[in-house]
Design a protein around this motif. Structure first.
Motif, mmCIF file in Angstrom:
data_model
loop_
_atom_site.group_PDB
_atom_site.id
_atom_site.type_symbol
_atom_site.label_atom_id
_atom_site.label_comp_id
_atom_site.label_asym_id
_atom_site.label_seq_id
_atom_site.Cartn_x
_atom_site.Cartn_y
_atom_site.Cartn_z
ATOM 1 N N ALA A 374 0.823 -1.209 0.000
ATOM 2 C CA ALA A 374 0.000 0.000 0.000
ATOM 3 C C ALA A 374 0.858 1.259 0.000
ATOM 4 N N TYR A 375 2.114 1.099 0.412
ATOM 5 C CA TYR A 375 3.000 2.250 0.540
ATOM 6 C C TYR A 375 3.651 2.547 -0.805
ATOM 7 N N GLY A 376 3.869 3.771 -1.103
ATOM 8 C CA GLY A 376 4.609 4.134 -2.305
ATOM 9 C C GLY A 376 3.764 4.841 -3.342
ATOM 10 N N ILE A 377 2.498 4.439 -3.485
ATOM 11 C CA ILE A 377 1.666 5.052 -4.529
ATOM 12 C C ILE A 377 1.420 6.531 -4.237
ATOM 13 N N ALA A 378 1.184 6.850 -2.942
ATOM 14 C CA ALA A 378 0.963 8.254 -2.574
ATOM 15 C C ALA A 378 2.261 9.052 -2.706
ATOM 16 N N VAL A 379 3.371 8.437 -2.291
ATOM 17 C CA VAL A 379 4.676 9.105 -2.344
ATOM 18 C C VAL A 379 5.060 9.411 -3.791
ATOM 19 N N THR A 380 4.959 8.399 -4.653
ATOM 20 C CA THR A 380 5.361 8.604 -6.048
ATOM 21 C C THR A 380 4.397 9.534 -6.773
ATOM 22 N N GLY A 381 3.114 9.484 -6.398
ATOM 23 C CA GLY A 381 2.159 10.417 -6.985
ATOM 24 C C GLY A 381 2.520 11.859 -6.667
ATOM 25 N N THR A 382 2.911 12.094 -5.417
ATOM 26 C CA THR A 382 3.338 13.440 -5.010
ATOM 27 C C THR A 382 4.597 13.855 -5.760
ATOM 28 N N MET A 383 5.512 12.899 -5.967
ATOM 29 C CA MET A 383 6.742 13.205 -6.699
ATOM 30 C C MET A 383 6.456 13.631 -8.140
ATOM 31 N N VAL A 384 5.521 12.936 -8.780
ATOM 32 C CA VAL A 384 5.162 13.286 -10.163
ATOM 33 C C VAL A 384 4.560 14.694 -10.206
ATOM 34 N N ILE A 385 3.679 14.994 -9.246
ATOM 35 C CA ILE A 385 3.049 16.319 -9.203
ATOM 36 C C ILE A 385 4.100 17.401 -8.968
ATOM 37 N N THR A 386 5.043 17.136 -8.045
ATOM 38 C CA THR A 386 6.114 18.097 -7.795
ATOM 39 C C THR A 386 6.936 18.332 -9.057
ATOM 40 N N ALA A 387 7.182 17.264 -9.828
ATOM 41 C CA ALA A 387 7.927 17.409 -11.090
ATOM 42 C C ALA A 387 7.149 18.282 -12.078
ATOM 43 N N CYS A 388 5.812 18.118 -12.121
ATOM 44 C CA CYS A 388 4.986 18.956 -13.012
ATOM 45 C C CYS A 388 5.057 20.424 -12.593
ATOM 46 N N MET A 389 4.931 20.657 -11.286
ATOM 47 C CA MET A 389 4.964 22.037 -10.793
ATOM 48 C C MET A 389 6.370 22.625 -10.947
ATOM 49 N N LEU A 390 7.393 21.751 -10.892
ATOM 50 C CA LEU A 390 8.758 22.202 -11.156
ATOM 51 C C LEU A 390 8.881 22.706 -12.588
ATOM 52 N N GLY A 391 8.176 22.041 -13.503
ATOM 53 C CA GLY A 391 8.170 22.502 -14.884
ATOM 54 C C GLY A 391 7.583 23.898 -15.015
ATOM 55 N N VAL A 392 6.477 24.146 -14.282
ATOM 56 C CA VAL A 392 5.867 25.481 -14.301
ATOM 57 C C VAL A 392 6.844 26.515 -13.746
ATOM 58 N N LEU A 393 7.540 26.144 -12.679
ATOM 59 C CA LEU A 393 8.512 27.052 -12.063
ATOM 60 C C LEU A 393 9.640 27.397 -13.028
ATOM 61 N N THR A 394 10.243 26.364 -13.618
ATOM 62 C CA THR A 394 11.425 26.601 -14.457
ATOM 63 C C THR A 394 11.080 27.363 -15.725
ATOM 64 N N PHE A 395 9.892 27.071 -16.308
ATOM 65 C CA PHE A 395 9.514 27.746 -17.548
ATOM 66 C C PHE A 395 8.958 29.145 -17.306
ATOM 67 N N SER A 396 8.037 29.273 -16.340
ATOM 68 C CA SER A 396 7.255 30.506 -16.223
ATOM 69 C C SER A 396 7.679 31.436 -15.107
ATOM 70 N N VAL A 397 8.208 30.884 -14.014
ATOM 71 C CA VAL A 397 8.566 31.725 -12.863
ATOM 72 C C VAL A 397 10.055 32.054 -12.871
ATOM 73 N N TRP A 398 10.891 31.016 -12.919
ATOM 74 C CA TRP A 398 12.338 31.256 -12.945
ATOM 75 C C TRP A 398 12.830 31.633 -14.342
ATOM 76 N N ARG A 399 12.056 31.268 -15.364
ATOM 77 C CA ARG A 399 12.382 31.592 -16.762
ATOM 78 C C ARG A 399 13.764 31.089 -17.176
ATOM 79 N N TRP A 400 14.007 29.801 -16.905
ATOM 80 C CA TRP A 400 15.229 29.173 -17.401
ATOM 81 C C TRP A 400 15.164 29.101 -18.924
ATOM 82 N N PRO A 401 16.329 28.953 -19.586
ATOM 83 C CA PRO A 401 16.303 28.704 -21.027
ATOM 84 C C PRO A 401 15.440 27.482 -21.331
ATOM 85 N N PRO A 402 14.590 27.550 -22.338
ATOM 86 C CA PRO A 402 13.639 26.461 -22.614
ATOM 87 C C PRO A 402 14.282 25.083 -22.712
ATOM 88 N N LEU A 403 15.476 25.004 -23.321
ATOM 89 C CA LEU A 403 16.133 23.706 -23.468
ATOM 90 C C LEU A 403 16.497 23.137 -22.095
#
Length: 629
Positions: A374-403
């Protein structure tokens, strides 16, 4: 005399050591106890592996690179830079992105991701105490097999005791967390090193070729093994969530120079033990110790799991408080357990709900091996969401080079997505439980947030303009001495309580203040500039009181500092008027009728504004009304 240089969160540099020790006790409790079950479950879990050099090296290589990429690179070096005025965690990250980007077409999706991550955390908060305490107490069976029947009763007794002490606060006990966990990590390293010295070649697992060979020889089992390997990094999200308590620098130091080396030494020691004695896979953590030291190790491990559980329970209280302040949950009874640490809170409803669910979980699954499914599905789900929000941060907030932004985001989406996909195979075996908890939490969070929006819109539709009200009623009604403060959820129109007061009492106070309390998307606000007032004439004022989402609101205390509403406010001469709406579900557009009924139930069971805003009970008048939604 100059002050010492500031560390994280404004702490003096000299306190970094103390902060790092505290972080070792609180932040790394969960990930620190993963050696109790992670390697064992990789070999004898629901998808067993042969205990041979190929699989031992392959699994350990996966553990090493998982820790390196997910914890060190993703969280320590990248995600922890996304602080919301020093605070971290899903809700703080959601507020940060919302504040920086404003309203865009992506806002609803980003908000949904943050809410899903919060909902998944509640599932994790139930499983962590259960699996951690069970895995430690199961060490008794290594000491003496006849003690097996005692594992469940002892585990349940420990868990009940843990939840019972929450209302007293953990300030005193918390002072022991750092030293106990420091001792625990030292023992981890020592036991691992002793066994490692017998097979020093095990250090070769740092070569990713071993992980590649594992996938090349048996790709299906290697993929399924990811579901157990990820147990080695459960608790990684705590590095980010607890950043406001200890600061990024202290947490980074504690991880890089203490937790990570000690954990890897222990995993290497377990691997060396399995190379020498494959039968030890039954419980490699406790078999690392000589026979005479196993009972003390069980006691130390149990203390460590209690600390890990305490950290996640406190995290549930903190997340609930943030959700209430940000408008995702109704007002709940929140008690402070420390006169000095503003962040130490206790939420009775959350505490007892967690206790019931944790006990049911232990009784239902009965062993840490079954719980691991039962363990792990919630943890990995949160990790995937954090990775998605990291994408928003790097592209739109921090404005890293797109590549660069695309490469970093893509890398972590692939890694986290692979772990999530592997854990998804465990849904029939128990992974459904945290998903069910998360679904219920998500339903409550979104129903409350949407219900509030609908209710405010309907109130705004039927609201009377304040200036029109003043012209029609301000001069014609009798004025009585004193100040009346009417609480309003919006900053326009006349609050229902004021209209009902005029309708039934036919009088107005000399000074009328319409007060709106607004939560900002930052954790804390400076004392200056928290209030803004507008004078509408004839003794009518509209006042907005702002606060951060990590702060409680004390309206009477805030009123003492207000000077721009016709002069100082005498709290002894002030009455507070509240409007209590009785909601009537209807077929009007908005939400499904069953969700409207759920929202109405949440309204009825919410904490009274009187206690939530710390209003004096003898100066409050409540006026009821009905509202069809």
């Amino acid at each position: 005399m100059t002050s010492p240089p500031a560390g994280p969160q404004g702490a003096p540099q000299g306190r970094l050591g103390a902060l790092a020790l505290g972080a070792l006790g609180v932040v790394f409790g969960d990930i620190g106890t993963s050696p109790l079950y992670a390697l064992k479950e990789s070999f004898i879990g629901h998808h067993p592996l042969a205990v041979d050099p190929l699989h031992i090296y392959g699994v350990l290589s996966l553990i090493f690179w998982t820790m390196t990429l997910i914890v060190t690179v993703k969280y320590v070096f990248i995600v922890m830079r996304a602080d919301n005025d020093g605070e971290g965690g899903s809700m703080a990250l959601l507020a940060l992105i919302g504040r920086r980007l404003g309203e865009t077409r992506w806002t609803p999706l980003i908000a949904s991701l943050g809410v899903i991550a919060t909902a998944l955390f509640y599932g994790d908060a139930i499983i962590t105490p259960a699996i951690s305490v069970l895995s430690a107490v199961e060490g008794l069976t290594v000491v003496q097999s006849s003690l097996t029947p005692m594992v469940l009763p002892i585990s349940i007794a420990i868990l009940i005791g843990l939840f019972l002490i929450q209302r007293h606060g953990t300030a005193r006990v918390g002072a022991l967390f750092g030293p106990v966990m420091a001792l625990y990590f030292i023992v981890l390293a020592a036991l691992g090193l002793i066994n490692l010295l017998r097979h020093p070649e095990i250090v070769g697992i740092v070569n990713p070729v071993w992980a590649w060979r594992f996938f090349a020889v048996d790709p299906k089992l290697a993929f399924l093994a990811l579901g157990s390997v990820v147990l080695a990094v459960t608790g990684a999200e705590a590095l980010y969530a607890d950043m406001g308590h200890f600061g990024r620098k202290a947490i980074s130091i504690a991880w890089l120079y203490a937790a990570l080396p000690c954990l890897m030494l222990n995993y290497l020691g377990q691997g060396a033990l399995l190379l020498e004695n494959p039968a030890a896979v039954e419980n490699p953590f406790f078999y690392l110790a000589p026979e005479w030291a196993r009972l003390p190790l069980v006691i130390l491990a149990t203390l460590a799991t209690i600390i890990a559980s305490q950290a996640v329970i406190s995290g549930a209280f903190s997340v609930t408080r943030q959700a209430v302040q940000l408008g995702f949950l109704p007002r709940l009874r929140i008690l402070h357990t420390s006169a000095h640490a503003e962040g130490q809170v206790y939420v009775p409803l959350v505490n007892w709900t967690l206790l019931v669910l944790v006990i049911l979980l232990v009784l239902g699954f009965r062993s840490s091996s079954d719980l691991a499914a039962a363990y792990g599905i919630a943890v990995t789900g949160t990790m995937v969401i954090t990775a998605c929000m990291l994408g928003v941060l790097t592209f739109s907030v921090w404005r890293w080079p797109p590549l660069v932004a695309g490469s970093v985001t893509g890398l972590f989406l692939v890694i986290d997505g692979a772990y999530f996909a592997s854990n998804a195979t465990k849904i029939p075996d128990g992974g459904w439980f945290p998903l069910l908890v998360a679904a219920c939490a998500f339903l409550l969070l979104t129903t409350w947030a949407k219900g509030r929006r609908i209710m405010r819109a309907y109130l705004r539709e039927g609201a009377m303009e304040l200036d029109l009200f003043i012209r029609s009623a301000g001069a014609s009604l009798k004025r009585v001495p004193g100040t009346a403060i009417f609480l309003s959820s919006t900053t326009d129109g006349v609050p229902p309580a004021l209209l009902h007061n005029v309708k039934h009492n036919r009088v107005l106070h000399e000074r009328i203040i319409i007060l709106t309390v607004r939560t900002e998307a930052v954790p804390h606000l400076p004392l200056e500039g928290r209030t803004s007032a507008t004078d509408h004439g004839q003794g009518f004022y509209r006042l907005v009181l702002r606060h951060g989402f990590m702060e409680d609101v004390d309206i009477p205390a805030a009123m003492k500092a207000v000077q721009d509403c016709g002069g100082p406010i005498n709290v002894k001469d002030t009455s507070y008027f509240l409007s209590r709406q009785t909601l009537i579900p209807s077929e009007r557009p908005g939400m499904a009728i069953w969700r409207e009924k759920l929202f109405a139930w949440m309204i009825r069971n919410a904490e009274s504004p009187m206690s939530f805003f710390k209003l004096p009970t003898n100066r409050v008048v409540e006026l009821g009304s009905q509202l069809e939604i």
